[in-house]
Design an enzyme around this catalytic site. Structure first.
Site, PDB file in Angstrom:
ATOM      1  N   LYS A  87       7.001 -15.144  11.670  1.00  0.00           N
ATOM      2  CA  LYS A  87       5.950 -14.267  11.133  1.00  0.00           C
ATOM      3  C   LYS A  87       6.283 -13.951   9.695  1.00  0.00           C
ATOM      4  O   LYS A  87       7.418 -13.566   9.383  1.00  0.00           O
ATOM      5  CB  LYS A  87       5.919 -12.959  11.948  1.00  0.00           C
ATOM      6  N   LYS A 111      13.959  -7.765   9.106  1.00  0.00           N
ATOM      7  CA  LYS A 111      12.983  -6.667   9.110  1.00  0.00           C
ATOM      8  C   LYS A 111      12.363  -6.497  10.496  1.00  0.00           C
ATOM      9  O   LYS A 111      12.264  -5.394  11.025  1.00  0.00           O
ATOM     10  CB  LYS A 111      11.889  -7.001   8.089  1.00  0.00           C
ATOM     11  N   LYS A 123       8.001 -17.344   6.054  1.00  0.00           N
ATOM     12  CA  LYS A 123       7.354 -17.008   4.771  1.00  0.00           C
ATOM     13  C   LYS A 123       6.798 -18.269   4.141  1.00  0.00           C
ATOM     14  O   LYS A 123       7.409 -19.340   4.241  1.00  0.00           O
ATOM     15  CB  LYS A 123       8.368 -16.388   3.806  1.00  0.00           C
ATOM     16  N   ASN A 234      -1.098  -3.959  -4.018  1.00  0.00           N
ATOM     17  CA  ASN A 234      -1.407  -3.414  -2.688  1.00  0.00           C
ATOM     18  C   ASN A 234      -0.384  -2.357  -2.266  1.00  0.00           C
ATOM     19  O   ASN A 234      -0.756  -1.239  -1.894  1.00  0.00           O
ATOM     20  CB  ASN A 234      -1.466  -4.556  -1.670  1.00  0.00           C
ATOM     21  N   SER A 367       0.805  -5.548  11.110  1.00  0.00           N
ATOM     22  CA  SER A 367       0.425  -6.941  11.406  1.00  0.00           C
ATOM     23  C   SER A 367       0.648  -7.220  12.885  1.00  0.00           C
ATOM     24  O   SER A 367      -0.161  -7.903  13.538  1.00  0.00           O
ATOM     25  CB  SER A 367       1.266  -7.921  10.584  1.00  0.00           C
TER      26      SER A 367
HETATM   27  P1  NAD Z   1       0.406  -7.501  -5.281  1.00  0.00           P
HETATM   28  O1  NAD Z   1       0.269  -8.857  -5.843  1.00  0.00           O
HETATM   29  O2  NAD Z   1      -0.758  -6.847  -4.628  1.00  0.00           O
HETATM   30  O3  NAD Z   1       0.975  -6.475  -6.370  1.00  0.00           O
HETATM   31  C1  NAD Z   1       2.101  -6.679  -7.126  1.00  0.00           C
HETATM   32  C2  NAD Z   1       1.914  -5.888  -8.402  1.00  0.00           C
HETATM   33  O4  NAD Z   1       3.147  -5.874  -9.130  1.00  0.00           O
HETATM   34  C3  NAD Z   1       0.859  -6.497  -9.340  1.00  0.00           C
HETATM   35  O5  NAD Z   1      -0.070  -5.512  -9.751  1.00  0.00           O
HETATM   36  C4  NAD Z   1       1.676  -7.021 -10.515  1.00  0.00           C
HETATM   37  O6  NAD Z   1       0.950  -6.930 -11.726  1.00  0.00           O
HETATM   38  C5  NAD Z   1       2.871  -6.087 -10.511  1.00  0.00           C
HETATM   39  N1  NAD Z   1       4.090  -6.605 -11.132  1.00  0.00           N
HETATM   40  C6  NAD Z   1       4.568  -7.872 -11.138  1.00  0.00           C
HETATM   41  N2  NAD Z   1       5.735  -7.928 -11.811  1.00  0.00           N
HETATM   42  C7  NAD Z   1       5.999  -6.671 -12.231  1.00  0.00           C
HETATM   43  C8  NAD Z   1       7.065  -6.076 -12.956  1.00  0.00           C
HETATM   44  N3  NAD Z   1       8.088  -6.797 -13.406  1.00  0.00           N
HETATM   45  N4  NAD Z   1       7.023  -4.735 -13.189  1.00  0.00           N
HETATM   46  C9  NAD Z   1       5.991  -3.984 -12.734  1.00  0.00           C
HETATM   47  N5  NAD Z   1       4.947  -4.504 -12.051  1.00  0.00           N
HETATM   48  C10 NAD Z   1       4.951  -5.823 -11.806  1.00  0.00           C
HETATM   49  O7  NAD Z   1       1.635  -7.628  -4.253  1.00  0.00           O
HETATM   50  P2  NAD Z   1       2.001  -6.655  -3.047  1.00  0.00           P
HETATM   51  O8  NAD Z   1       1.398  -7.214  -1.816  1.00  0.00           O
HETATM   52  O9  NAD Z   1       1.753  -5.254  -3.429  1.00  0.00           O
HETATM   53  O10 NAD Z   1       3.576  -6.944  -2.939  1.00  0.00           O
HETATM   54  C11 NAD Z   1       4.507  -6.336  -3.802  1.00  0.00           C
HETATM   55  C12 NAD Z   1       5.892  -6.497  -3.201  1.00  0.00           C
HETATM   56  O11 NAD Z   1       5.909  -5.932  -1.873  1.00  0.00           O
HETATM   57  C13 NAD Z   1       6.376  -7.940  -3.046  1.00  0.00           C
HETATM   58  O12 NAD Z   1       7.779  -7.968  -3.202  1.00  0.00           O
HETATM   59  C14 NAD Z   1       6.033  -8.241  -1.592  1.00  0.00           C
HETATM   60  O13 NAD Z   1       6.832  -9.281  -1.056  1.00  0.00           O
HETATM   61  C15 NAD Z   1       6.355  -6.911  -0.946  1.00  0.00           C
HETATM   62  N6  NAD Z   1       5.709  -6.690   0.345  1.00  0.00           N
HETATM   63  C16 NAD Z   1       4.354  -6.715   0.473  1.00  0.00           C
HETATM   64  C17 NAD Z   1       3.773  -6.472   1.713  1.00  0.00           C
HETATM   65  C18 NAD Z   1       2.289  -6.418   1.892  1.00  0.00           C
HETATM   66  O14 NAD Z   1       1.840  -6.036   2.990  1.00  0.00           O
HETATM   67  N7  NAD Z   1       1.477  -6.743   0.905  1.00  0.00           N
HETATM   68  C19 NAD Z   1       4.587  -6.229   2.834  1.00  0.00           C
HETATM   69  C20 NAD Z   1       5.972  -6.185   2.675  1.00  0.00           C
HETATM   70  C21 NAD Z   1       6.517  -6.416   1.427  1.00  0.00           C
END
Ligand code: NAD
Length: 433
Positions: A87, A111, A123, A234, A367
């Site tokens: 997953k 996790k 992934k 997000n 999820s």
């Molecule tokens: P996203 O693409 O929606 O948002 C990421 C944001 O970070 C973007 O707005 C981007 O502009 C910004 N960004 C990129 N580099 C940056 C930097 N150096 N400094 C500041 N901002 C920066 O992605 P997301 O889904 O919010 O995921 C963000 C992190 O959370 C990732 O590491 C992802 O693996 C992790 N994550 C996401 C989820 C999920 O449900 N979406 C779940 C677990 C972990």
């Protein structure tokens, strides 16, 4: 100064590691803490868990709107399925490569084990900048990914979800292609994080960011606390929204791609208004009143805060900038935002750090709820979803805190140790043949 963990030494810390080196460093550290015997079977399990079960790398040809065709590298890493099906999310980012998806799939294994949900670690990723694609190009790419990896995916084999650069719309397109390939059998459980209107779970969009704030709230009352959020996608935006609604002051937001830097406002931003502006691409309009300061990222990180939510990406807090931080608590919303070096220094400086494998587990937990709802064809209210998430996270955090105190280890080591014990036990019980 905190007491050094007694059973696990901080030796040979990689200074500028890749995410994979960091994850494997923590894993080796946890193995050391568990005092497993050195017999052959233990060694082989250890070697097995340091490597993924498989990594599939394929090329995708994407037809652009102007008729040209580009070739993109695409991956699916399947790290471990001892506790359940593979997953994990699908990332679209130019930095995606084999090592990155392997590291992220390994993090998913730990996790899910830690969250006590019956999933293993997977992934996927495509090396592409989604912001440079039109909506139609994104749709073609999502469907091409599903077509290309169809043979290794499945609702009882390996299930996708959104990650950096992907969203519910992309999940909907992949679900559609899977349905077509299954001769129109409707199997929504092939992906999670779908739109609510198309078999998605209420609360999934919010789950990861909200989960970060549930985790912070487990340790402190966050009302009136000063919060800084790094990465306003997000995860970061939903963390900011919940923090705001619980009465915290979100004083700083860092996102070079949204605000051309970092923005600071002592009185706190109106996050729902900002969220609406970001959603509708009216950011400039929102900031017309100029009632805030634009600062370089490292300067904003140095402004005093109670809670810093790191929700951007890996390695953003590292040996070069950890010393600038001026916060009491860090919530790792992103995967691997702190390098091991920065983590150790901040831990020794007394900062409470809630590690990624627990802090952002709200996403995969909901999820899992979505997957159950799809399989049962029975859909829950948002309140039910979020209450179950909150309760589950509180239980996991309690267990984790008690374990860390009992073993006298830092919280990240405790996370990996609990998760490893669970996966290790499952592997032993299944036998060698
Ligand atoms: P996203 O693409 O929606 O948002 C990421 C944001 O970070 C973007 O707005 C981007 O502009 C910004 N960004 C990129 N580099 C940056 C930097 N150096 N400094 C500041 N901002 C920066 O992605 P997301 O889904 O919010 O995921 C963000 C992190 O959370 C990732 O590491 C992802 O693996 C992790 N994550 C996401 C989820 C999920 O449900 N979406 C779940 C677990 C972990």
């Amino acid at each position: 100064m905190k007491e050094e963990p007694i059973r696990i030494k901080w030796t040979d810390i990689p200074q500028t590691p890749s995410l994979l080196q960091s994850v494997n460093y923590y894993l080796q550290k946890a193995f050391a803490g568990l005092d497993y015997s050195e017999e052959q079977s233990t060694q082989s399990i250890r070697e097995r868990l340091l490597e993924p079960d498989s990594v599939i790398e394929r090329k995708i040809s994407l037809q652009m709107d102007d008729g040209t065709v580009i070739a993109l590298k695409a991956f699916r890493a399947q790290h471990n399925n001892d506790l359940g099906i593979y997953k994990g999310g699908l990332r679209w980012d130019t930095g995606v490569d084999r090592d990155e998806v392997v590291a992220l799939s390994s993090l998913m294994t730990w996790k899910c084990a830690l969250a006590n949900i019956p999933f293993g670690g997977g992934k996927g990723g495509i090396a592409v900048n989604p912001n440079k694609l039109s909506r139609l190009e994104r749709e073609r790419l999502a469907k091409a990914y599903m077509r290309t990896f169809y043979d290794v995916l499945g609702p009882e084999k390996d299930v996708l979800a959104p990650d950096m650069g992907t969203n519910a719309e992309i999940m909907a397109w992949m679900f559609k292609r899977y349905t077509e390939m299954k001769e129109d059998s409707i199997i929504p459980a092939i992906v999670t994080g779908k739109p609510v209107e198309l078999f998605g779970s209420k609360g999934r969009k919010e789950a990861t960011g909200y989960g970060c704030i549930y985790a912070a709230s487990y340790f402190t009352d966050i009302s009136l606390k000063k919060v800084v959020v790094q990465g306003c996608g997000n995860v970061g935006m939903h963390a900011a929204l919940l923090a705001y609604s619980l009465g915290a002051k979100v004083v700083g937001l860092i996102d070079p791609f949204l605000f051309q830097g970092a923005i600071y406002k002592e009185a706190g931003f109106n996050i729902p208004k900002l969220h609406k502006a970001v959603d509708e691409y009216k950011i400039a309009e929102f900031f017309e009143d100029k009632d805030f300061r634009i600062l370089p990222t490292d300067e904003l990180l140095g402004m005093p805060s109670d809670i810093l939510v790191c929700a951007a990406r890996e390695n953003v807090i590292n040996m070069h900038n950890w010393g600038n931080l001026n916060t009491k608590m860090i919530v790792e919303g992103a995967n691997g935002p702190l390098t091991p070096y920065a983590y150790k220094e901040l831990y020794n400086a007394g900062v409470l750090i809630i590690p990624d494998v627990i802090a952002n587990s709200g996403g995969v937990t909901v999820s899992y709820f979505e997957w159950i709802q799809n399989l049962n064809q029975d859909y829950w209210e948002e309140e039910t979803v979020l209450n179950r998430l909150k309760k589950k996270m509180a239980k996991n955090l309690k267990n984790l805190s008690e374990y860390a105190a009992e073993k006298k280890v830092d919280m990240r080591s405790a996370c990996y140790m609990i998760a490893l014990e669970r996966v290790y036990k499952a592997r032993q019980l299944m036998g060698a043949q």
